[in-house]
Design a protein around this motif. Sequence first.
Motif, PDB file in Angstrom:
ATOM      1  N   PHE A  93     -15.983 -14.679   5.393  1.00 32.75           N
ATOM      2  CA  PHE A  93     -14.916 -13.696   5.388  1.00 32.75           C
ATOM      3  C   PHE A  93     -14.150 -13.759   6.708  1.00 32.75           C
ATOM      4  N   SER A  94     -12.844 -13.559   6.642  1.00 37.07           N
ATOM      5  CA  SER A  94     -12.038 -13.489   7.858  1.00 37.07           C
ATOM      6  C   SER A  94     -12.310 -12.151   8.547  1.00 37.07           C
ATOM      7  N   LYS A  95     -11.862 -12.030   9.775  1.00 37.26           N
ATOM      8  CA  LYS A  95     -12.036 -10.777  10.519  1.00 37.26           C
ATOM      9  C   LYS A  95     -11.362  -9.628   9.795  1.00 37.26           C
ATOM     10  N   GLU A  96     -10.203  -9.903   9.249  1.00 32.15           N
ATOM     11  CA  GLU A  96      -9.442  -8.897   8.520  1.00 32.15           C
ATOM     12  C   GLU A  96     -10.200  -8.435   7.271  1.00 32.15           C
ATOM     13  N   GLN A  97     -10.766  -9.413   6.547  1.00 30.75           N
ATOM     14  CA  GLN A  97     -11.520  -9.086   5.345  1.00 30.75           C
ATOM     15  C   GLN A  97     -12.778  -8.287   5.670  1.00 30.75           C
ATOM     16  N   LYS A  98     -13.444  -8.648   6.757  1.00 32.39           N
ATOM     17  CA  LYS A  98     -14.636  -7.900   7.160  1.00 32.39           C
ATOM     18  C   LYS A  98     -14.289  -6.449   7.465  1.00 32.39           C
ATOM     19  N   SER A  99     -13.144  -6.248   8.099  1.00 33.11           N
ATOM     20  CA  SER A  99     -12.715  -4.898   8.451  1.00 33.11           C
ATOM     21  C   SER A  99     -12.472  -4.051   7.203  1.00 33.11           C
ATOM     22  N   ILE A 100     -11.773  -4.639   6.218  1.00 27.91           N
ATOM     23  CA  ILE A 100     -11.471  -3.921   4.977  1.00 27.91           C
ATOM     24  C   ILE A 100     -12.745  -3.666   4.188  1.00 27.91           C
ATOM     25  N   LEU A 101     -13.621  -4.670   4.095  1.00 28.77           N
ATOM     26  CA  LEU A 101     -14.856  -4.518   3.337  1.00 28.77           C
ATOM     27  C   LEU A 101     -15.756  -3.454   3.962  1.00 28.77           C
ATOM     28  N   LEU A 102     -15.843  -3.459   5.295  1.00 25.90           N
ATOM     29  CA  LEU A 102     -16.658  -2.457   5.985  1.00 25.90           C
ATOM     30  C   LEU A 102     -16.102  -1.059   5.733  1.00 25.90           C
ATOM     31  N   LEU A 103     -14.781  -0.915   5.788  1.00 29.00           N
ATOM     32  CA  LEU A 103     -14.163   0.385   5.542  1.00 29.00           C
ATOM     33  C   LEU A 103     -14.492   0.885   4.137  1.00 29.00           C
TER      34      LEU A 103
END
Length: 420
Positions: free
Chosen positions: A13-23
């Motif tokens: 996952f990209s950093k952006e995707q990790k951020s959205i998934l974590l949220l």
Amino acid sequence: MNTEAKSDETNAFSKEQKSILLLCFLCYSAAYMGRLNISAALPGVTSALAISDVQSGMFQTVFAIVYAVGQIVNGSLSDRIKSKINIGLGLIISSVCNIAFAMSMSYSLSVVIWALNGVGQSMIWTPAVKLISEYFSGEKRDRASFIMSITVILGHFAAWGISGLTAAYLGIKTSFIIPAFIMTAAAVYSIIVLCFKKKNKTQTLISDSKTEVSAQPVKPMTVGKTLSSTGLIALLICCICNGFVRDSIVTWTPTVLSSGSGSVTLQSTLLSLILPIFELVGIAAAKKSYAVSGSSARKANGIVLASSAVFSLILIFVYKNTFAAALMLALACAANYGVNPMLTTFIPMEYDKAGRVGFVAGTVDCFIYIGSALAGVLTGAVSESAGWQNVYVLWTVVALAGAGLSFVSASRGKKGLSEL
């Protein structure tokens, strides 16, 4: 070695995707705590308000009705407008309702408050699904969807653990106040991430799929065609079956086990914690069924629901043994929650080319909660008039019906969606 390293990097996952998934993961886990706590605290609430099983089942029923209507409204809106605060706003509304419920001493007022909780809760899931569909594609989307399904386990464990144990040691009110503070924190986090961070989802999707992603919005398929040509009607009836069996088990397990164990709070809560642990087994079984069925979410759904019917059938014969009953309830619950990623995430995302991800996600969740609405009062009425053994017979029949409808939906949906 270089090829393997490149493959691992591509699948990460990209950093952006990790951020959205974590949220999405944290917010929906917190949301579960603000609605499942009623199940863990239900024996104590019933006793404190001096109400019957049918009356206590009304909490689940009114919540489910309001939540179901809210899902359709929010699902349809999410395909047309984008709101960065829906998740946070929904969590805040639910937090306020939980605190108000804790303070209420009136049964009628408590029912109204829990209905309003359904309003807030209905604002959370559809935006989360839309975020996953917008920021993930292909294999990464599948992985993200299964990760999101773990929110069910975390939410159940936290809700039943915190609510049940605090009810036993600190009183009923804390069962609702603690989840309220957790949801408030999650709401603040979601608003900060979505409103104050710049995102570039289009570039993320291009990187995932290695194909050009159109910046133009997809023209939504008409509602009539979505319902009639993609097997959605059969699937929605299946959702009612799933919601009824799932939330019958979730709502009434503490009551069933406490009646068998003789303890209204602590022992029944500890036994109830078996259920969220076993839900991991259900998700693993669903993932395996998804692979075996050729990545058909609807067929996988049918397979797992059929297993739920088997566990409910066994329960008919072992219900007098508290621990055997707890095991069968756990397995049946695991099966019904194992299909959660299929129904609420994988299948709605099949409609991305039709521009109907939000509508299908909201409608599917709506019909699950129509079944959930029946779970509260109907299960309480059957248990009082015919006994719990007949409730287990009902669960068996309804789960089998849901499995059959899922397979019907799979055959019709394959043809309708292949034309997109």
